[in-house]
Structures are given as C-alpha cells and as structure tokens.
Design a protein around this motif. Structure first.
Motif, PDB file in Angstrom:
ATOM      1  N   GLU A 137       0.918  -1.512   0.182  1.00 48.78           N
ATOM      2  CA  GLU A 137      -0.217  -0.261   0.596  1.00 48.78           C
ATOM      3  C   GLU A 137       0.833   0.940   0.079  1.00 48.78           C
ATOM      4  OE1 GLU A 137      -2.438  -0.403   3.384  1.00 48.78           O
ATOM      5  OE2 GLU A 137      -3.915  -1.922   2.536  1.00 48.78           O
ATOM      6  N   GLY A 138       2.773   1.276   0.340  1.00 50.63           N
ATOM      7  CA  GLY A 138       2.932   2.641  -0.078  1.00 50.63           C
ATOM      8  C   GLY A 138       3.731   2.752   1.378  1.00 50.63           C
ATOM      9  N   ILE A 139       3.811   1.569   2.335  1.00 50.58           N
ATOM     10  CA  ILE A 139       4.226   2.686   3.481  1.00 50.58           C
ATOM     11  C   ILE A 139       5.499   1.608   4.219  1.00 50.58           C
ATOM     12  CG2 ILE A 139       3.481   2.428   6.247  1.00 50.58           C
ATOM     13  CD1 ILE A 139       0.092   2.224   5.968  1.00 50.58           C
ATOM     14  N   SER A 140       6.687   1.693   3.785  1.00 52.29           N
ATOM     15  CA  SER A 140       8.020   2.353   4.483  1.00 52.29           C
ATOM     16  C   SER A 140       7.973   1.573   5.378  1.00 52.29           C
ATOM     17  CB  SER A 140       9.080   2.742   3.646  1.00 52.29           C
ATOM     18  OG  SER A 140       9.142   3.503   2.328  1.00 52.29           O
ATOM     19  N   PHE A 141       9.004   0.400   5.504  1.00 50.56           N
ATOM     20  CA  PHE A 141       8.942  -0.712   7.185  1.00 50.56           C
ATOM     21  C   PHE A 141      10.438  -0.087   7.397  1.00 50.56           C
ATOM     22  CE2 PHE A 141       4.681  -2.148   7.229  1.00 50.56           C
ATOM     23  CZ  PHE A 141       4.525  -1.609   8.345  1.00 50.56           C
ATOM     24  N   LEU A 142      10.912  -0.551   9.300  1.00 56.33           N
ATOM     25  CA  LEU A 142      11.666  -0.764   9.526  1.00 56.33           C
ATOM     26  C   LEU A 142      11.971  -1.427  10.619  1.00 56.33           C
ATOM     27  CD1 LEU A 142      14.965   0.152  10.349  1.00 56.33           C
ATOM     28  CD2 LEU A 142      13.742   1.315  12.559  1.00 56.33           C
ATOM     29  N   VAL A 143      12.823  -3.198  10.230  1.00 56.06           N
ATOM     30  CA  VAL A 143      12.331  -4.211  10.725  1.00 56.06           C
ATOM     31  C   VAL A 143      14.099  -4.660  11.095  1.00 56.06           C
ATOM     32  CG1 VAL A 143      11.134  -5.500   9.558  1.00 56.06           C
ATOM     33  CG2 VAL A 143      13.239  -5.245   8.440  1.00 56.06           C
ATOM     34  N   TYR A 144      14.288  -5.659  13.232  1.00 56.92           N
ATOM     35  CA  TYR A 144      15.188  -5.397  12.876  1.00 56.92           C
ATOM     36  C   TYR A 144      15.229  -7.172  12.714  1.00 56.92           C
ATOM     37  CZ  TYR A 144      15.483  -0.904  14.614  1.00 56.92           C
ATOM     38  OH  TYR A 144      15.246   0.146  15.768  1.00 56.92           O
ATOM     39  N   PRO A 145      16.260  -7.286  11.859  1.00 59.64           N
ATOM     40  CA  PRO A 145      16.602  -9.056  11.280  1.00 59.64           C
ATOM     41  C   PRO A 145      16.743 -10.463  12.492  1.00 59.64           C
ATOM     42  CG  PRO A 145      17.930  -7.804   9.936  1.00 59.64           C
ATOM     43  CD  PRO A 145      17.355  -6.938  10.636  1.00 59.64           C
ATOM     44  N   GLU A 146      17.435  -9.078  13.195  1.00 57.94           N
ATOM     45  CA  GLU A 146      18.444 -10.692  13.537  1.00 57.94           C
ATOM     46  C   GLU A 146      17.612 -10.380  15.468  1.00 57.94           C
ATOM     47  OE1 GLU A 146      22.789  -7.833  15.834  1.00 57.94           O
ATOM     48  OE2 GLU A 146      20.777  -6.850  14.932  1.00 57.94           O
ATOM     49  N   GLY A 147      16.044 -10.033  15.100  1.00 56.38           N
ATOM     50  CA  GLY A 147      14.812 -10.550  15.689  1.00 56.38           C
ATOM     51  C   GLY A 147      15.314 -10.179  17.767  1.00 56.38           C
ATOM     52  N   THR A 148      16.156  -9.791  17.705  1.00 54.88           N
ATOM     53  CA  THR A 148      16.478  -9.467  19.552  1.00 54.88           C
ATOM     54  C   THR A 148      17.607  -8.212  19.628  1.00 54.88           C
ATOM     55  OG1 THR A 148      16.587 -10.381  21.647  1.00 54.88           O
ATOM     56  CG2 THR A 148      18.264 -11.241  19.551  1.00 54.88           C
ATOM     57  N   ARG A 149      18.072  -8.220  20.978  1.00 53.66           N
ATOM     58  CA  ARG A 149      19.115  -6.368  20.560  1.00 53.66           C
ATOM     59  C   ARG A 149      20.014  -7.908  21.233  1.00 53.66           C
ATOM     60  NH1 ARG A 149      17.710  -3.437  25.880  1.00 53.66           N
ATOM     61  NH2 ARG A 149      15.983  -4.896  26.442  1.00 53.66           N
ATOM     62  N   SER A 150      21.228  -7.467  20.301  1.00 50.30           N
ATOM     63  CA  SER A 150      22.768  -7.588  20.323  1.00 50.30           C
ATOM     64  C   SER A 150      22.916  -7.494  22.536  1.00 50.30           C
ATOM     65  CB  SER A 150      23.425  -7.270  19.727  1.00 50.30           C
ATOM     66  OG  SER A 150      25.169  -8.046  19.821  1.00 50.30           O
ATOM     67  N   PRO A 151      23.569  -8.863  22.714  1.00 55.16           N
ATOM     68  CA  PRO A 151      23.695  -8.696  24.024  1.00 55.16           C
ATOM     69  C   PRO A 151      25.189  -7.858  24.165  1.00 55.16           C
ATOM     70  CG  PRO A 151      24.299 -11.080  22.973  1.00 55.16           C
ATOM     71  CD  PRO A 151      23.524 -10.054  22.750  1.00 55.16           C
ATOM     72  N   ASP A 152      26.258  -7.573  23.323  1.00 56.26           N
ATOM     73  CA  ASP A 152      27.511  -7.070  23.173  1.00 56.26           C
ATOM     74  C   ASP A 152      27.637  -6.411  22.594  1.00 56.26           C
ATOM     75  OD1 ASP A 152      27.638  -9.479  21.333  1.00 56.26           O
ATOM     76  OD2 ASP A 152      29.307  -9.973  21.918  1.00 56.26           O
ATOM     77  N   GLY A 153      26.423  -6.127  21.485  1.00 55.50           N
ATOM     78  CA  GLY A 153      26.868  -4.662  20.210  1.00 55.50           C
ATOM     79  C   GLY A 153      27.646  -6.114  19.074  1.00 55.50           C
ATOM     80  N   HIS A 154      27.809  -7.182  19.225  1.00 58.31           N
ATOM     81  CA  HIS A 154      28.110  -7.718  17.556  1.00 58.31           C
ATOM     82  C   HIS A 154      26.746  -7.875  17.075  1.00 58.31           C
ATOM     83  CE1 HIS A 154      32.846  -8.144  18.714  1.00 58.31           C
ATOM     84  NE2 HIS A 154      32.320  -8.666  19.263  1.00 58.31           N
ATOM     85  N   LEU A 155      26.876  -8.100  15.291  1.00 55.84           N
ATOM     86  CA  LEU A 155      26.207  -8.355  14.982  1.00 55.84           C
ATOM     87  C   LEU A 155      25.665  -9.680  15.076  1.00 55.84           C
ATOM     88  CD1 LEU A 155      24.184  -6.947  12.590  1.00 55.84           C
ATOM     89  CD2 LEU A 155      26.028  -8.062  10.979  1.00 55.84           C
ATOM     90  N   LEU A 156      24.309 -10.264  15.143  1.00 54.18           N
ATOM     91  CA  LEU A 156      23.515 -11.661  15.454  1.00 54.18           C
ATOM     92  C   LEU A 156      23.777 -12.071  13.937  1.00 54.18           C
ATOM     93  CD1 LEU A 156      21.766 -11.709  18.339  1.00 54.18           C
ATOM     94  CD2 LEU A 156      23.880 -11.787  18.393  1.00 54.18           C
ATOM     95  N   PRO A 157      23.020 -13.114  13.796  1.00 53.29           N
ATOM     96  CA  PRO A 157      22.897 -13.779  12.731  1.00 53.29           C
ATOM     97  C   PRO A 157      21.115 -13.634  12.678  1.00 53.29           C
ATOM     98  CG  PRO A 157      23.491 -15.397  14.317  1.00 53.29           C
ATOM     99  CD  PRO A 157      23.803 -14.129  15.401  1.00 53.29           C
ATOM    100  N   PHE A 158      20.620 -13.562  11.842  1.00 51.78           N
ATOM    101  CA  PHE A 158      19.029 -13.177  10.920  1.00 51.78           C
ATOM    102  C   PHE A 158      18.504 -13.609  10.583  1.00 51.78           C
ATOM    103  CE2 PHE A 158      21.039  -8.930   8.705  1.00 51.78           C
ATOM    104  CZ  PHE A 158      21.846  -8.132   9.711  1.00 51.78           C
ATOM    105  N   LYS A 159      17.224 -13.461  11.195  1.00 50.18           N
ATOM    106  CA  LYS A 159      16.101 -14.082  11.423  1.00 50.18           C
ATOM    107  C   LYS A 159      15.797 -14.174   9.266  1.00 50.18           C
ATOM    108  CE  LYS A 159      15.871 -15.491  15.816  1.00 50.18           C
ATOM    109  NZ  LYS A 159      16.464 -16.476  16.245  1.00 50.18           N
ATOM    110  N   LYS A 160      15.074 -15.326   9.067  1.00 47.71           N
ATOM    111  CA  LYS A 160      14.456 -15.354   7.566  1.00 47.71           C
ATOM    112  C   LYS A 160      13.371 -14.239   7.383  1.00 47.71           C
ATOM    113  CE  LYS A 160      16.787 -19.497   7.300  1.00 47.71           C
ATOM    114  NZ  LYS A 160      16.325 -21.091   6.968  1.00 47.71           N
TER     115      LYS A 160
END
Length: 241
Positions: A137-160
């Motif tokens: 419908e034309g609405i842009s989205f923001l998502v966090y593909p890790e699915g949760t916050r990283s506990p130490d700042g390192h990039l986590l694997p992504f959910k699908k």
C-alpha cells in the motif's frame, strides 16, 4: 541515571500533552503525519538533550519509493537514532508488549506499526503478512532482522521472516549499519552515556530478484553488507544463518 530519569519524565509529560489529541486527529482524519512528526520530534529533542549526537551518512542510497529498511539492533538507543535518521514516515515491526503501553500503543496502531509475538510462530507469520500488505500500500518499514538486541554489540545471525517479507512485497532493502548505540545505553543499565551514534544507509539490495527458496542468499547478502560497514567491536562472531 539522572539523564535517564529526566528523559523518562519529559517523554511521559510530552506524551500526555500531545498524544491524545493527535491520536484522535489521526483516527478521525486518517492523517498520521502530525502524530508521527511531533512524536518523533519529542524523542529526538530528548536524544540531543542527554548529550547524544546522531551522525548520518549514505542518505543518497535511499530510493524515492517504498522500501524496507533493515538495521542491526544493539540497544534501546539505536531505535530513535535510526528512525530519526530516516527522512520519511515509516512503520516499524515492534514487540507486541509495547502496544500495551498507554498512549504509546494507540499511537503505534494509528501509525500502522505492526506488533510481533516472536514466541508464537503463527502470530509472527500473520504479522509478516500484515506488514507485506502495508508495504504494497506504499508504507515503508523498518525491521531488525536479528530479532532481538545484541548482548554485546556484535552483529547476530539474522532471522528469515524479514526477508520473506521483502521477497513477498518486492520492496527493495536498504541495509543500515548502526554503530555506537551499545555504549550510549549499555546492557542491563538504565544510565544514558553521552556519545555519538552513527547511522549509515548502505547501497540498496533488490529483493525482487530473489525467490522464497533463495531467501538464504538474500539473508547472507544483507548480513555481509551490514557487517562490512560496522566497526571491529561490532562485527559478527557467528555465521549469518
């Protein structure tokens, strides 16, 4: 701790003052922009007030049409930094529990934010399908593909799920590398530490060139792009999947 207390008090009063009339206006007229603009404006005022600077780069990589922004997630500080850096109104996939906060929950619904219950697979799939509908419908989205916050700042694997959302909608992906937020609000701390959060918009990834069966390739491509743009103390220690 004092900065955090001041920020919470200000946002609570600000929400009580502007939230109800703007939510009512959005419901009656269907115009969400004033609610979004003033709500985000209050949050960004607090960000600056507590000594946090957001450095933005790569805005030229954002296409003019609808797109799906994907960012890494390390701290409660990165959400306002990333949303504030995006130069358009967006919707966000957020934790279902946040919709139970008075006024905030109603504002999220009015802005077409989509709640996600990660512990319920069927509900999570329904949330993705709802977001796909809004994207079309034309609405842009923001998502966090890790699915949760990283506990130490390192990039986590992504959910699908976020990538299924991109492929189903055909919306291009704009990867975002967010650095420094994990030092502004540290894990298991309420204190806010002044500092710089950098938000970098990376070159667009065309999700329409991938099928559902190729989603792992899309996951790896976006994960690698964000990983390459992060500083050494935030690079991943695990494989993308």
């Amino acid at each position: 701790m004092l900065r955090a207390a001041i920020a919470c008090v200000f946002l609570a009063i600000y929400s009580l003052l502007i939230g109800p009339p703007l939510i009512l206006y959005a419901v009656i007229t269907g115009h969400v922009d004033p609610l979004y603009r003033l709500g985000l404006g209050g949050v960004m005022f607090v960000v600056r007030m507590v000594g946090v600077h957001v450095a933005v780069s790569g805005v030229e990589n954002i296409p003019p049409g609808v797109c799906l922004f994907m960012a890494n997630h390390t701290s409660n500080a990165d959400a306002p930094a990333v949303v504030g850096a995006i130069p358009r109104r967006i919707a966000v996939l957020v934790k279902e529990s946040l919709f139970r906060i008075p006024i905030v929950g109603q504002a999220f619904r009015a802005a077409r934010f989509v709640p996600v219950n990660r512990s319920n697979r069927e509900a999570a799939i329904a949330s993705v399908d709802r977001a796909v509908k809004f994207l079309k419908e034309g609405i842009s989205f923001l998502v966090y593909p890790e699915g949760t916050r990283s506990p130490d700042g390192h990039l986590l694997p992504f959910k699908k799920g976020a990538f299924v959302m991109a492929i189903k909608s055909g919306a291009p992906i704009v990867p975002i590398a967010c650095a420094g937020a994990h030092r502004v609000i540290r894990r298991k701390e309420w204190s806010i530490h002044p500092g710089v959060i950098s938000v970098t918009f990376l070159p667009l990834v065309d999700s329409s060139r991938y099928t559902i069966e190729q989603r792992d390739q899309l996951v790896a491509r976006v994960h690698n792009a964000i990983a390459a743009a992060l500083p050494s103390d935030q690079k991943p220690t695990q494989d993308p999947l």
